[in-house]
Design a protein around this motif. Structure first.
Motif, PDB file in Angstrom:
ATOM      1  N   SER A 171       0.805  -1.213   0.000  1.00 48.30           N
ATOM      2  CA  SER A 171       0.000   0.000   0.000  1.00 48.30           C
ATOM      3  C   SER A 171       0.841   1.268   0.000  1.00 48.30           C
ATOM      4  O   SER A 171       0.332   2.346  -0.210  1.00 48.30           O
ATOM      5  CB  SER A 171      -0.941   0.005   1.206  1.00 48.30           C
ATOM      6  OG  SER A 171      -0.179  -0.010   2.398  1.00 48.30           O
ATOM      7  N   PHE A 172       2.156   1.144   0.239  1.00 51.37           N
ATOM      8  CA  PHE A 172       3.004   2.322   0.237  1.00 51.37           C
ATOM      9  C   PHE A 172       3.781   2.484  -1.058  1.00 51.37           C
ATOM     10  O   PHE A 172       4.518   3.430  -1.225  1.00 51.37           O
ATOM     11  CB  PHE A 172       3.971   2.281   1.428  1.00 51.37           C
ATOM     12  CG  PHE A 172       3.247   2.336   2.735  1.00 51.37           C
ATOM     13  CD1 PHE A 172       2.653   3.510   3.157  1.00 51.37           C
ATOM     14  CD2 PHE A 172       3.129   1.218   3.527  1.00 51.37           C
ATOM     15  CE1 PHE A 172       1.972   3.573   4.351  1.00 51.37           C
ATOM     16  CE2 PHE A 172       2.443   1.271   4.726  1.00 51.37           C
ATOM     17  CZ  PHE A 172       1.860   2.457   5.139  1.00 51.37           C
ATOM     18  N   SER A 173       3.639   1.551  -1.976  1.00 52.47           N
ATOM     19  CA  SER A 173       4.296   1.687  -3.274  1.00 52.47           C
ATOM     20  C   SER A 173       3.643   2.828  -4.022  1.00 52.47           C
ATOM     21  O   SER A 173       2.484   3.148  -3.818  1.00 52.47           O
ATOM     22  CB  SER A 173       4.151   0.401  -4.089  1.00 52.47           C
ATOM     23  OG  SER A 173       4.828  -0.643  -3.442  1.00 52.47           O
TER      24      SER A 173
ATOM     25  N   SER B 279      10.124   7.381 -16.054  1.00 52.39           N
ATOM     26  CA  SER B 279      11.268   8.288 -16.103  1.00 52.39           C
ATOM     27  C   SER B 279      11.769   8.625 -14.709  1.00 52.39           C
ATOM     28  O   SER B 279      12.767   9.314 -14.565  1.00 52.39           O
ATOM     29  CB  SER B 279      10.896   9.569 -16.851  1.00 52.39           C
ATOM     30  OG  SER B 279       9.914  10.276 -16.116  1.00 52.39           O
ATOM     31  N   GLY B 280      11.078   8.156 -13.643  1.00 53.74           N
ATOM     32  CA  GLY B 280      11.514   8.387 -12.285  1.00 53.74           C
ATOM     33  C   GLY B 280      11.121   9.754 -11.746  1.00 53.74           C
ATOM     34  O   GLY B 280      11.664  10.209 -10.765  1.00 53.74           O
ATOM     35  N   SER B 281      10.174  10.431 -12.367  1.00 61.20           N
ATOM     36  CA  SER B 281       9.747  11.745 -11.895  1.00 61.20           C
ATOM     37  C   SER B 281       8.978  11.606 -10.591  1.00 61.20           C
ATOM     38  O   SER B 281       8.565  10.519 -10.210  1.00 61.20           O
ATOM     39  CB  SER B 281       8.894  12.444 -12.948  1.00 61.20           C
ATOM     40  OG  SER B 281       7.699  11.732 -13.152  1.00 61.20           O
ATOM     41  N   THR B 282       8.786  12.705  -9.909  1.00 55.15           N
ATOM     42  CA  THR B 282       8.070  12.676  -8.636  1.00 55.15           C
ATOM     43  C   THR B 282       6.603  12.338  -8.876  1.00 55.15           C
ATOM     44  O   THR B 282       6.055  12.620  -9.938  1.00 55.15           O
ATOM     45  CB  THR B 282       8.175  14.040  -7.929  1.00 55.15           C
ATOM     46  OG1 THR B 282       7.632  15.041  -8.785  1.00 55.15           O
ATOM     47  CG2 THR B 282       9.604  14.362  -7.563  1.00 55.15           C
ATOM     48  N   PRO B 283       5.965  11.741  -7.860  1.00 56.10           N
ATOM     49  CA  PRO B 283       4.554  11.361  -8.017  1.00 56.10           C
ATOM     50  C   PRO B 283       3.654  12.594  -8.137  1.00 56.10           C
ATOM     51  O   PRO B 283       3.956  13.644  -7.603  1.00 56.10           O
ATOM     52  CB  PRO B 283       4.228  10.586  -6.745  1.00 56.10           C
ATOM     53  CG  PRO B 283       5.392  10.706  -5.846  1.00 56.10           C
ATOM     54  CD  PRO B 283       6.509  11.350  -6.587  1.00 56.10           C
ATOM     55  N   ASN B 284       2.573  12.422  -8.827  1.00 54.47           N
ATOM     56  CA  ASN B 284       1.571  13.469  -8.994  1.00 54.47           C
ATOM     57  C   ASN B 284       0.894  13.690  -7.631  1.00 54.47           C
ATOM     58  O   ASN B 284       0.315  12.770  -7.074  1.00 54.47           O
ATOM     59  CB  ASN B 284       0.566  13.014 -10.049  1.00 54.47           C
ATOM     60  CG  ASN B 284      -0.518  14.032 -10.293  1.00 54.47           C
ATOM     61  OD1 ASN B 284      -0.830  14.865  -9.454  1.00 54.47           O
ATOM     62  ND2 ASN B 284      -1.120  13.937 -11.464  1.00 54.47           N
ATOM     63  N   PRO B 285       0.929  14.912  -7.072  1.00 56.48           N
ATOM     64  CA  PRO B 285       0.341  15.156  -5.746  1.00 56.48           C
ATOM     65  C   PRO B 285      -1.146  14.809  -5.671  1.00 56.48           C
ATOM     66  O   PRO B 285      -1.613  14.328  -4.639  1.00 56.48           O
ATOM     67  CB  PRO B 285       0.561  16.661  -5.524  1.00 56.48           C
ATOM     68  CG  PRO B 285       1.667  17.032  -6.437  1.00 56.48           C
ATOM     69  CD  PRO B 285       1.590  16.103  -7.609  1.00 56.48           C
TER      70      PRO B 285
ATOM     71  N   VAL C 235      -2.704  12.445  -7.307  1.00 63.06           N
ATOM     72  CA  VAL C 235      -2.829  10.983  -7.257  1.00 63.06           C
ATOM     73  C   VAL C 235      -2.478  10.484  -5.863  1.00 63.06           C
ATOM     74  O   VAL C 235      -3.172   9.635  -5.298  1.00 63.06           O
ATOM     75  CB  VAL C 235      -1.931  10.318  -8.331  1.00 63.06           C
ATOM     76  CG1 VAL C 235      -1.902   8.814  -8.157  1.00 63.06           C
ATOM     77  CG2 VAL C 235      -2.407  10.693  -9.725  1.00 63.06           C
ATOM     78  N   VAL C 236      -1.426  11.027  -5.289  1.00 63.79           N
ATOM     79  CA  VAL C 236      -1.011  10.631  -3.942  1.00 63.79           C
ATOM     80  C   VAL C 236      -2.116  10.976  -2.939  1.00 63.79           C
ATOM     81  O   VAL C 236      -2.457  10.169  -2.071  1.00 63.79           O
ATOM     82  CB  VAL C 236       0.320  11.297  -3.548  1.00 63.79           C
ATOM     83  CG1 VAL C 236       0.653  11.040  -2.088  1.00 63.79           C
ATOM     84  CG2 VAL C 236       1.444  10.803  -4.448  1.00 63.79           C
TER      85      VAL C 236
ATOM     86  N   LYS D   3      -6.608   9.356   0.670  1.00 62.55           N
ATOM     87  CA  LYS D   3      -8.039   9.413   0.997  1.00 62.55           C
ATOM     88  C   LYS D   3      -8.663   8.024   0.960  1.00 62.55           C
ATOM     89  O   LYS D   3      -9.468   7.674   1.828  1.00 62.55           O
ATOM     90  CB  LYS D   3      -8.771  10.346   0.028  1.00 62.55           C
ATOM     91  CG  LYS D   3      -8.501  11.804   0.277  1.00 62.55           C
ATOM     92  CD  LYS D   3      -9.254  12.660  -0.746  1.00 62.55           C
ATOM     93  CE  LYS D   3      -8.949  14.125  -0.593  1.00 62.55           C
ATOM     94  NZ  LYS D   3      -9.658  14.942  -1.586  1.00 62.55           N
ATOM     95  N   GLU D   4      -8.299   7.237  -0.036  1.00 62.80           N
ATOM     96  CA  GLU D   4      -8.839   5.877  -0.140  1.00 62.80           C
ATOM     97  C   GLU D   4      -8.386   5.020   1.039  1.00 62.80           C
ATOM     98  O   GLU D   4      -9.169   4.252   1.593  1.00 62.80           O
ATOM     99  CB  GLU D   4      -8.409   5.243  -1.464  1.00 62.80           C
ATOM    100  CG  GLU D   4      -9.105   5.830  -2.672  1.00 62.80           C
ATOM    101  CD  GLU D   4      -8.571   5.287  -3.986  1.00 62.80           C
ATOM    102  OE1 GLU D   4      -7.874   4.259  -3.990  1.00 62.80           O
ATOM    103  OE2 GLU D   4      -8.872   5.894  -5.029  1.00 62.80           O
TER     104      GLU D   4
END
Length: 90
Positions: A3-5, A12-18, A20-21, A26-27
Motif C-alpha cells: 500500500s506504500f508503493s 522516467s523516475g519523476s516525482t509522483p503526482n500530488p 494521485v497521492v 483518501k482511499e
C-alpha cells in the motif's frame, strides 16, 4: 505492490503526482475508517446488546444494536466535523 508503493511514478523516475497521492491517501483513510467502524460495531454494540447469544436476535437486542450503531455514527460525525472545521492548529 504494497500500500506504500507509488504506482503514480512514471518510468522516467519523476516525482509522483500530488493529486494521485492525495487520492490514494483518501482511499486508505476511508478503508481504515470502514474497518474501525465494523470492529467497533461488531465488538462494542454486540457485546453491550446481546447478553445471551443464540441463533437469532430478539427484538430488544436488534433495537439495542440499531440504537448503538446510530449513536456511534452520530458521534463519529460530530468528531469529524469538529476536526475538519477547526482547520490546521499551529
Amino acid at each position: 505492490m504494497d500500500s506504500f508503493s507509488s504506482p503514480s511514478r512514471s518510468s522516467s523516475g519523476s516525482t509522483p503526482n500530488p493529486e494521485v497521492v492525495m487520492e490514494q491517501i483518501k482511499e486508505q483513510l476511508a478503508q481504515a475508517y470502514a474497518q474501525e467502524f465494523l470492529e467497533t460495531v461488531g465488538t462494542k454494540c454486540f457485546d453491550k446488546c446481546v447478553t445471551k447469544p443464540g441463533s437469532s436476535l430478539s427484538g430488544s437486542e436488534g433495537s439495542c444494536i440499531s440504537r448503538c450503531v446510530d449513536r456511534y455514527i452520530e458521534a463519529t460525525g460530530i468528531v469529524s466535523r469538529a476536526l475538519f472545521s477547526a482547520g490546521p492548529q499551529r
